[in-house]
Design an enzyme around this catalytic site. Structure first.
Site, PDB file in Angstrom:
ATOM      1  N   TRP A 254     -10.341  -2.783  -7.315  1.00 13.75           N
ATOM      2  CA  TRP A 254      -9.292  -3.475  -6.551  1.00 13.75           C
ATOM      3  C   TRP A 254      -8.828  -2.622  -5.383  1.00 13.75           C
ATOM      4  O   TRP A 254      -8.261  -3.131  -4.432  1.00 13.75           O
ATOM      5  CB  TRP A 254      -8.117  -3.861  -7.456  1.00 13.75           C
ATOM      6  CG  TRP A 254      -7.101  -2.780  -7.667  1.00 13.75           C
ATOM      7  CD1 TRP A 254      -7.172  -1.765  -8.565  1.00 13.75           C
ATOM      8  CD2 TRP A 254      -5.861  -2.606  -6.973  1.00 13.75           C
ATOM      9  NE1 TRP A 254      -6.056  -0.971  -8.467  1.00 13.75           N
ATOM     10  CE2 TRP A 254      -5.231  -1.467  -7.506  1.00 13.75           C
ATOM     11  CE3 TRP A 254      -5.198  -3.315  -5.953  1.00 13.75           C
ATOM     12  CZ2 TRP A 254      -3.991  -1.002  -7.050  1.00 13.75           C
ATOM     13  CZ3 TRP A 254      -3.969  -2.854  -5.505  1.00 13.75           C
ATOM     14  CH2 TRP A 254      -3.374  -1.715  -6.050  1.00 13.75           C
TER      15      TRP A 254
ATOM     16  N   HIS B  94      -0.723  11.229  -3.776  1.00 17.25           N
ATOM     17  CA  HIS B  94      -0.932  11.682  -5.159  1.00 17.25           C
ATOM     18  C   HIS B  94      -1.967  10.822  -5.875  1.00 17.25           C
ATOM     19  O   HIS B  94      -2.369  11.148  -6.978  1.00 17.25           O
ATOM     20  CB  HIS B  94       0.391  11.754  -5.942  1.00 17.25           C
ATOM     21  CG  HIS B  94       1.030  10.446  -6.254  1.00 17.25           C
ATOM     22  ND1 HIS B  94       2.380  10.279  -6.312  1.00 17.25           N
ATOM     23  CD2 HIS B  94       0.511   9.234  -6.548  1.00 17.25           C
ATOM     24  CE1 HIS B  94       2.669   9.034  -6.611  1.00 17.25           C
ATOM     25  NE2 HIS B  94       1.558   8.375  -6.764  1.00 17.25           N
ATOM     26  N   HIS B  95      -2.397   9.729  -5.238  1.00 19.16           N
ATOM     27  CA  HIS B  95      -3.487   8.932  -5.809  1.00 19.16           C
ATOM     28  C   HIS B  95      -4.843   9.515  -5.442  1.00 19.16           C
ATOM     29  O   HIS B  95      -5.873   8.992  -5.843  1.00 19.16           O
ATOM     30  CB  HIS B  95      -3.424   7.495  -5.288  1.00 19.16           C
ATOM     31  CG  HIS B  95      -2.200   6.757  -5.738  1.00 19.16           C
ATOM     32  ND1 HIS B  95      -2.169   6.008  -6.880  1.00 19.16           N
ATOM     33  CD2 HIS B  95      -0.952   6.678  -5.209  1.00 19.16           C
ATOM     34  CE1 HIS B  95      -0.963   5.482  -7.028  1.00 19.16           C
ATOM     35  NE2 HIS B  95      -0.201   5.881  -6.036  1.00 19.16           N
TER      36      HIS B  95
ATOM     37  N   SER C 198      18.589  -4.483 -16.123  1.00 28.40           N
ATOM     38  CA  SER C 198      19.989  -4.139 -15.856  1.00 28.40           C
ATOM     39  C   SER C 198      20.916  -5.341 -16.003  1.00 28.40           C
ATOM     40  O   SER C 198      22.125  -5.174 -16.120  1.00 28.40           O
ATOM     41  CB  SER C 198      20.139  -3.562 -14.443  1.00 28.40           C
ATOM     42  OG  SER C 198      19.288  -2.459 -14.272  1.00 28.40           O
TER      43      SER C 198
ATOM     44  N   ASP D 160      20.798 -22.949  -1.914  1.00 31.75           N
ATOM     45  CA  ASP D 160      19.324 -22.912  -1.956  1.00 31.75           C
ATOM     46  C   ASP D 160      18.887 -21.648  -1.250  1.00 31.75           C
ATOM     47  O   ASP D 160      19.709 -20.844  -0.826  1.00 31.75           O
ATOM     48  CB  ASP D 160      18.722 -24.154  -1.259  1.00 31.75           C
ATOM     49  CG  ASP D 160      17.302 -24.449  -1.761  1.00 31.75           C
ATOM     50  OD1 ASP D 160      16.499 -23.502  -1.840  1.00 31.75           O
ATOM     51  OD2 ASP D 160      17.009 -25.616  -2.086  1.00 31.75           O
TER      52      ASP D 160
ATOM     53  N   TYR E 289       6.051   0.057  -6.790  1.00 34.07           N
ATOM     54  CA  TYR E 289       7.490  -0.163  -6.985  1.00 34.07           C
ATOM     55  C   TYR E 289       7.873  -1.610  -6.755  1.00 34.07           C
ATOM     56  O   TYR E 289       8.840  -2.092  -7.334  1.00 34.07           O
ATOM     57  CB  TYR E 289       8.295   0.814  -6.128  1.00 34.07           C
ATOM     58  CG  TYR E 289       8.066   2.218  -6.637  1.00 34.07           C
ATOM     59  CD1 TYR E 289       8.576   2.579  -7.882  1.00 34.07           C
ATOM     60  CD2 TYR E 289       7.295   3.118  -5.957  1.00 34.07           C
ATOM     61  CE1 TYR E 289       8.307   3.823  -8.402  1.00 34.07           C
ATOM     62  CE2 TYR E 289       7.025   4.363  -6.475  1.00 34.07           C
ATOM     63  CZ  TYR E 289       7.530   4.715  -7.700  1.00 34.07           C
ATOM     64  OH  TYR E 289       7.257   5.935  -8.224  1.00 34.07           O
TER      65      TYR E 289
ATOM     66  N   HIS F 282      -9.779  -8.377 -12.657  1.00 36.12           N
ATOM     67  CA  HIS F 282      -8.642  -8.271 -13.576  1.00 36.12           C
ATOM     68  C   HIS F 282      -7.441  -7.673 -12.837  1.00 36.12           C
ATOM     69  O   HIS F 282      -6.323  -8.195 -12.913  1.00 36.12           O
ATOM     70  CB  HIS F 282      -9.013  -7.404 -14.782  1.00 36.12           C
ATOM     71  CG  HIS F 282      -7.853  -6.948 -15.604  1.00 36.12           C
ATOM     72  ND1 HIS F 282      -7.115  -7.809 -16.399  1.00 36.12           N
ATOM     73  CD2 HIS F 282      -7.272  -5.725 -15.756  1.00 36.12           C
ATOM     74  CE1 HIS F 282      -6.148  -7.133 -17.002  1.00 36.12           C
ATOM     75  NE2 HIS F 282      -6.208  -5.857 -16.626  1.00 36.12           N
TER      76      HIS F 282
ATOM     77  N   GLU G 283       3.678  -0.585  -3.322  1.00 39.97           N
ATOM     78  CA  GLU G 283       3.295  -1.756  -4.129  1.00 39.97           C
ATOM     79  C   GLU G 283       3.619  -1.548  -5.604  1.00 39.97           C
ATOM     80  O   GLU G 283       4.053  -2.463  -6.307  1.00 39.97           O
ATOM     81  CB  GLU G 283       1.796  -2.033  -3.940  1.00 39.97           C
ATOM     82  CG  GLU G 283       1.182  -3.049  -4.889  1.00 39.97           C
ATOM     83  CD  GLU G 283       1.635  -4.471  -4.642  1.00 39.97           C
ATOM     84  OE1 GLU G 283       2.174  -4.738  -3.553  1.00 39.97           O
ATOM     85  OE2 GLU G 283       1.473  -5.312  -5.540  1.00 39.97           O
TER      86      GLU G 283
ATOM     87  N   THR H  35      14.604   7.908 -11.198  1.00 44.62           N
ATOM     88  CA  THR H  35      14.117   7.107 -12.324  1.00 44.62           C
ATOM     89  C   THR H  35      14.832   7.533 -13.603  1.00 44.62           C
ATOM     90  O   THR H  35      15.231   6.691 -14.419  1.00 44.62           O
ATOM     91  CB  THR H  35      12.595   7.258 -12.483  1.00 44.62           C
ATOM     92  OG1 THR H  35      11.993   7.102 -11.205  1.00 44.62           O
ATOM     93  CG2 THR H  35      12.042   6.221 -13.426  1.00 44.62           C
TER      94      THR H  35
ATOM     95  N   ARG I  86     -12.604   6.389 -16.097  1.00 42.38           N
ATOM     96  CA  ARG I  86     -12.260   4.969 -16.073  1.00 42.38           C
ATOM     97  C   ARG I  86     -13.382   4.181 -15.405  1.00 42.38           C
ATOM     98  O   ARG I  86     -14.291   4.747 -14.815  1.00 42.38           O
ATOM     99  CB  ARG I  86     -10.942   4.753 -15.347  1.00 42.38           C
ATOM    100  CG  ARG I  86     -10.973   5.168 -13.906  1.00 42.38           C
ATOM    101  CD  ARG I  86      -9.602   5.153 -13.282  1.00 42.38           C
ATOM    102  NE  ARG I  86      -9.153   3.812 -12.995  1.00 42.38           N
ATOM    103  CZ  ARG I  86      -8.359   3.486 -11.959  1.00 42.38           C
ATOM    104  NH1 ARG I  86      -7.922   4.416 -11.152  1.00 42.38           N
ATOM    105  NH2 ARG I  86      -7.990   2.250 -11.749  1.00 42.38           N
TER     106      ARG I  86
ATOM    107  N   HIS J 178       1.278   2.686  -2.978  1.00 48.37           N
ATOM    108  CA  HIS J 178       2.344   3.238  -3.804  1.00 48.37           C
ATOM    109  C   HIS J 178       3.622   2.429  -3.742  1.00 48.37           C
ATOM    110  O   HIS J 178       4.183   2.098  -4.781  1.00 48.37           O
ATOM    111  CB  HIS J 178       2.571   4.731  -3.609  1.00 48.37           C
ATOM    112  CG  HIS J 178       3.273   5.253  -4.823  1.00 48.37           C
ATOM    113  ND1 HIS J 178       2.607   5.522  -5.995  1.00 48.37           N
ATOM    114  CD2 HIS J 178       4.577   5.399  -5.093  1.00 48.37           C
ATOM    115  CE1 HIS J 178       3.482   5.839  -6.923  1.00 48.37           C
ATOM    116  NE2 HIS J 178       4.678   5.775  -6.404  1.00 48.37           N
TER     117      HIS J 178
ATOM    118  N   SER K 207       1.654 -14.786   2.080  1.00 46.57           N
ATOM    119  CA  SER K 207       2.558 -15.416   1.123  1.00 46.57           C
ATOM    120  C   SER K 207       3.678 -14.453   0.726  1.00 46.57           C
ATOM    121  O   SER K 207       4.856 -14.818   0.699  1.00 46.57           O
ATOM    122  CB  SER K 207       1.753 -15.852  -0.105  1.00 46.57           C
ATOM    123  OG  SER K 207       2.607 -16.097  -1.181  1.00 46.57           O
ATOM    124  N   SER K 208       3.307 -13.200   0.436  1.00 45.65           N
ATOM    125  CA  SER K 208       4.311 -12.231  -0.008  1.00 45.65           C
ATOM    126  C   SER K 208       5.321 -11.931   1.091  1.00 45.65           C
ATOM    127  O   SER K 208       6.520 -11.855   0.837  1.00 45.65           O
ATOM    128  CB  SER K 208       3.644 -10.917  -0.404  1.00 45.65           C
ATOM    129  OG  SER K 208       2.854 -11.107  -1.531  1.00 45.65           O
TER     130      SER K 208
ATOM    131  N   LYS L   5      18.239   6.075 -13.856  1.00 43.71           N
ATOM    132  CA  LYS L   5      18.236   4.690 -14.325  1.00 43.71           C
ATOM    133  C   LYS L   5      18.126   4.625 -15.841  1.00 43.71           C
ATOM    134  O   LYS L   5      18.881   3.899 -16.505  1.00 43.71           O
ATOM    135  CB  LYS L   5      17.072   3.923 -13.692  1.00 43.71           C
ATOM    136  CG  LYS L   5      17.340   3.564 -12.254  1.00 43.71           C
ATOM    137  CD  LYS L   5      16.284   2.634 -11.718  1.00 43.71           C
ATOM    138  CE  LYS L   5      16.809   1.838 -10.545  1.00 43.71           C
ATOM    139  NZ  LYS L   5      17.791   0.815 -10.888  1.00 43.71           N
TER     140      LYS L   5
END
Lengths: 529, 401
Positions: free
Chosen positions: A146, A306-307, A272, A105, A261, A76, A259, A332, A454, A257, A173-174, A335
């Site tokens: 994951w 922090h993870h 925006s 293009d 963002y 998932h 990722e 943040t 979890r 991390h 790809s990315s 924003k």
């Protein structure tokens, strides 16, 4: 000179049917491919979420065994992150960045084709063990989460190389997509489109693209080390051979991390664009929005640990990562305040894109609050790996990233198809989504705080009531997405003609071309004053 | 709007949870908040959690309030004309500075608590916890007791796919084990966590947190439960198929019950291997655990302190600081001529007793007697050319403990 380039022939020689889509180098076609692919993956990943919530509806195991449950949570996440959210943003960038900066293009059209067509193969690879497993062949999909933490992930059976190579392909790809976006933005802006005149969606994508180039190779390195640990006798992450399992977590979250963002900055950009349009008022604090985005991107590189506050870091390390993480709240916050100030004293109307954008600001902020709470190390030692974390990141990813994508789709759909979508159904889709996303994820804060870890397929009975509510919420939320599918499908097929200026308050080059946007736009660059 | 109401509802529910406190048994079904817990740390953590939650609620009321007012009043259907302003340097400076101040206000108490959480020194009991797929192994390394802790049979039967057993009919479904960890109330229990296969995480919410058990690593975690009772938690790090089925149960009992339990388990109440992990509290029961210095009755003179100090220094300090006091900089600083050994005597005694967390400098307070420490500090202050002339008395050490 301009007449010779403007009277291009109409490409009657272009192939049609499947070959057209396989060989296309047109940014609009490729954007569509990305978006359709992402929508398909959104439903695949969503179906897995339904399995998870069905099993968690009641205590006890009713539907699946724990091993399959772990496959579902793992897949998932991978499908939604790499197949749902990221390709959706790349699709939006493909469609809209050239239109917004007045380019004909993308800068590297063939690379563009390749970066998309890698993806279906990556996901075929990733999903193969799961599909075979459903038919009783092999051990099923990867089930180590994951995050692929060793040593657990090294216990994966034959699905392991599928996982590693799928991740490699997604990464390629990315990175290719990101290179293309940077080159396009840097080189192909219309005359007069200085960097600080670019629409915010373009800005956020420019910064996101740099994040992608910086971190995807790190992930590739980490998973390659996993591969050699498993098959070639190395011990990068195996303590028995002198390796360090925690090192993987450091490397992974150095990717992971930023990722996070990568999945939210383009949504900031979309919101925006939308809020000023429907508030009929210019975006408040454009410059500070750009600087805030850049600051968030920079900070994302120095907060990874922090993870992993529970792995046993030195005190100084914990304090540093706590403070750096808390610091992210500042840009943040800027924003969020800017969005509110943009609405303030505007003349708002509430079409579907605006509804999603407003819900984004509300609910993303709630996810931000729980993020701030998670930064507090002593409290995090309670929150960590509990459902509180699950609630937190789903608040920033579903009503955050996904609502941002949906807002963008409703906003630009008339430009893509030339038809207005069904506003009534759009609003129905919005209200069902907005209500039931909260019914699904808000109770997860409670069970997490009360002690539910979890990634468990079954739980103690005191968690039962909130889990039942959460499951019901998720089923309705899931069903509501079928409305989204229908709205897009029917809008592509027909409906009220859309004008070039679809939204009265919208500004930007994309609204100067007809709707639907012709196959080739800005053959002659517009001049931006 | 619905979101805002949800938010408020949640705040109300959270406040209700706070009011009802920890008497949660009757309310277990709708528990919405972090448990206050039974350790001083868990209560501090709960306080931090509520503080930050409260701050977030205040910010939410302000930000969402402004947004809701705007959504009500600044809509085109009311015939308003949109304003045209697009920035305000003053506003932007204010809403950058204020959040920074709020964050500092959050970080200070958090850091304060964290420092205490990380302080695993001076523990009374040390238990080595080894995580396996999917059970825990507890080893009371000072008392010769060790055993595995597995999911209780009743839960294990009920949790099988289509078992036909109603989980509600099982007491403490999934949160019960065959052999719980047993510890005495009021004792500082230090856990040494490791794992034999994959990463696990030992979590009991009532004891204030969790810590990963990682193969090849030894992590430390400590708690000091203030109330007798049974506290339940679970493995928190995904560890494979049965990750959801390896609960942690801690049985906090009175000191007498603990001693009885130890004997029942075939262990000894007295510490068996004091040299490995010296502990402080059982000293009352078994004072022999701290080696008694020679001739304690003799008068405490400089000559006695220096001679005892030299031998103790060579036993306890010289491996790092070297016999000649030159150390092995930068990791192990020199004693000879050092600011620590020639400067403030209180600081010198303090580092000898409490060590320096995060470095190799151990806390010798629990390991050595007052006389031994007094001798060592005296020796360090007068040998190697330090010549401060300070004579540290055992009473000075006792006072600084």
């Amino acid at each position: 000179m301009s007449t010779t380039t403007a009277t291009h022939d109409d490409h009657a020689h272009e192939p049609t049917g499947l070959i057209r889509w396989l060989t296309t180098t047109n940014h609009k076609d490729i954007g569509t491919l990305y978006l359709v692919f992402s929508l398909a993956m959104f439903f695949v990943g969503g179906a897995m979420a339904m399995v998870i919530r069905a099993e968690l509806f009641q205590p006890g195991l009713q539907w699946v065994d724990p091993g399959f449950f772990n496959q579902m949570t793992t897949m998932h996440a991978l499908v939604m992150i790499f197949g749902g959210v990221m390709p959706a943003f790349v699709g939006l960038a493909n469609w809209m960045v050239p239109l917004m900066i007045g380019a004909p293009d993308m800068a590297l059209p063939r690379l563009n084709n390749w970066s998309f067509w890698i993806l279906p193969f990556a996901f075929a690879l990733l999903l193969t063990p799961l599909v075979l497993g459903l038919f009783g062949i092999g051990g099923g999909a990867p089930a180590g989460g994951w995050t692929m933490y060793p040593p657990l992930v090294l216990q994966t059976g034959n699905a392991f190389p599928f996982l590693i190579f799928a991740v490699h392909l997604m990464g390629i790809s990315s990175v290719l997509g990101a290179i293309n976006i940077i080159v396009t933005i840097m080189n192909m802006r219309a005359p007069g489109m200085t960097l600080l005149k670019m629409p915010l969606f373009v800005w956020t994508w420019l910064i996101t693209a740099y994040l992608l180039i910086l971190v995807m190779p790190v992930l590739a390195g980490a998973v390659t080390m996993l591969l050699t640990d498993k098959y070639f006798g190395t011990s990068f992450f195996l303590a028995a051979g002198g390796g360090d399992p925690v090192m993987f977590q450091h490397i992974f979250w150095f990717f992971g991390h930023p990722e996070v963002y990568i999945m939210i900055l383009p949504a900031f950009g979309i919101v925006s664009q939308i809020i000023p349009t429907f508030a009929r008022k210019p975006l408040f604090g454009y410059d500070s929005m750009v600087y805030a985005t850049a600051s968030i991107a920079f900070l994302s590189f120095i907060v990874w640990a922090h993870h992993m506050f529970t792995v046993g870091m030195p005190l100084a390390g914990q304090l540093f990562f706590m403070l750096a993480t808390m610091l992210i709240a500042v840009p943040t916050g800027v924003k969020v305040f800017n969005w509110v100030a943009t609405m303030w004293k505007g003349a708002m109307t509430f079409e579907t894109p605006m509804l999603f954008a407003i819900a984004f600001v509300f609910l993303f902020t709630i996810g931000g609050f729980s993020g701030l709470m998670l930064a507090i190390v002593p409290a995090d030692l309670q929150y960590h790996d509990s459902y509180f974390v699950v609630a937190h990141f789903h608040y920033v990813l579903v009503p955050g990233a996904v609502f941002g994508i949906m807002a963008g789709v409703y906003y630009w759909l008339p430009k893509w198809t030339g038809h207005m979508y069904n506003e009534k159904l759009g609003k129905l889709h919005f209200w069902l989504s907005a209500i039931f996303v909260n019914v699904t994820f808000f109770p997860q804060h409670f069970v997490g705080l009360a002690g539910m870890p979890r990634r468990i397929p079954d739980y103690a009975t005191q968690f039962a009531d909130f889990n039942a509510i959460s499951s019901i919420g998720s089923f309705v939320f899931g069903l509501a997405q079928l409305i989204f599918l229908y709205v897009i499908w029917s809008c592509a097929r027909g409906g009220k003609k859309a004008e070039a200026q679809v939204w009265e308050g919208a500004e930007g080059l994309e609204w100067t071309v007809p709707s639907p946007a012709p196959h080739h736009t800005f053959d002659v660059p517009p001049v931006v004053r | 709007m619905s979101i805002c109401m949800l938010r408020r509802a949640s705040a109300t529910i959270a406040a209700l949870g706070l009011w009802l406190g920890s008497s949660s048994a009757a309310l277990a079904d709708w528990e919405v908040n972090m448990p206050v817990g039974v350790t001083a740390i868990s209560q501090e953590v709960y306080g931090l959690h509520m503080l930050i939650f409260g701050i977030c609620c205040v910010i939410a009321v302000i930000v969402f309030g402004a947004m809701i007012i705007s959504l009500i009043r600044h809509r085109r259907s009311l015939g308003v004309t949109p304003a045209t302003f697009s920035h305000s340097t003053k506003a932007e400076i204010i809403w950058t500075i204020i959040p920074i101040l709020i964050l500092v206000g959050m970080a200070v108490p958090a850091a304060d608590t964290l420092v205490r959480m990380e302080d695993t020194r001076n523990s009374d009991i040390t238990v080595k916890v080894t995580a396996y797929q999917w059970k825990w192994h507890y080893d009371y390394i000072d008392h010769g007791v060790d055993f595995f802790s597995n999911l209780a049979t009743s839960s294990n039967l009920a949790r099988q796919l289509d078992s036909g057993i109603d989980p509600y009919s099982v007491e403490n479904y999934l949160l019960d084990v065959d052999n719980p960890l047993v510890v005495p109330v009021g004792a500082k229990v230090r856990l040494l966590l490791t794992a034999s296969d994959v990463i696990h995480s030992w979590w009991v919410p009532d004891l204030g947190g969790k810590r990963d058990a990682i193969p090849g690593f030894v992590n430390e975690f400590w708690f000091k439960a203030d109330e007798v009772g049974v506290y339940r938690g679970q493995c928190a790090e995904l560890c494979g198929r049965d990750h959801g089925f390896m609960p942690v149960v801690v049985n906090v009992v009175s000191e007498e019950d603990y001693d009885t339990w130890l004997v029942d388990q075939g262990g000894s109440v007295q510490i068996q291997t004091a040299a490995l992990t010296p502990t402080a509290a059982p000293v009352q029961v078994a004072p022999a655990s701290a080696p008694v210095a020679a001739a304690p009755a003799a008068e405490w003179t400089m000559a006695l302190a220096m001679s005892q100090g030299e031998s103790q220094y060579n036993t306890s300090c010289a491996a790092c600081h070297q016999a000649n006091g030159q150390g092995l900089p930068p990791t192990f600083p020199a004693i000879a001529g050092s600011a620590m050994a020639t400067g403030d005597i209180v600081a010198h005694i303090d580092i000898a007793i409490h060590g320096r967390p995060g470095t190799a400098m151990a806390a010798f307070g629990p390991q050595l007697s007052d006389e031994q420490l007094a001798a060592i500090v005296t020796y360090q202050r007068n040998a190697f050319g330090n010549d401060t002339g300070d004579l540290v008395k055992p009473a000075d050490i006792a006072a600084a403990r």
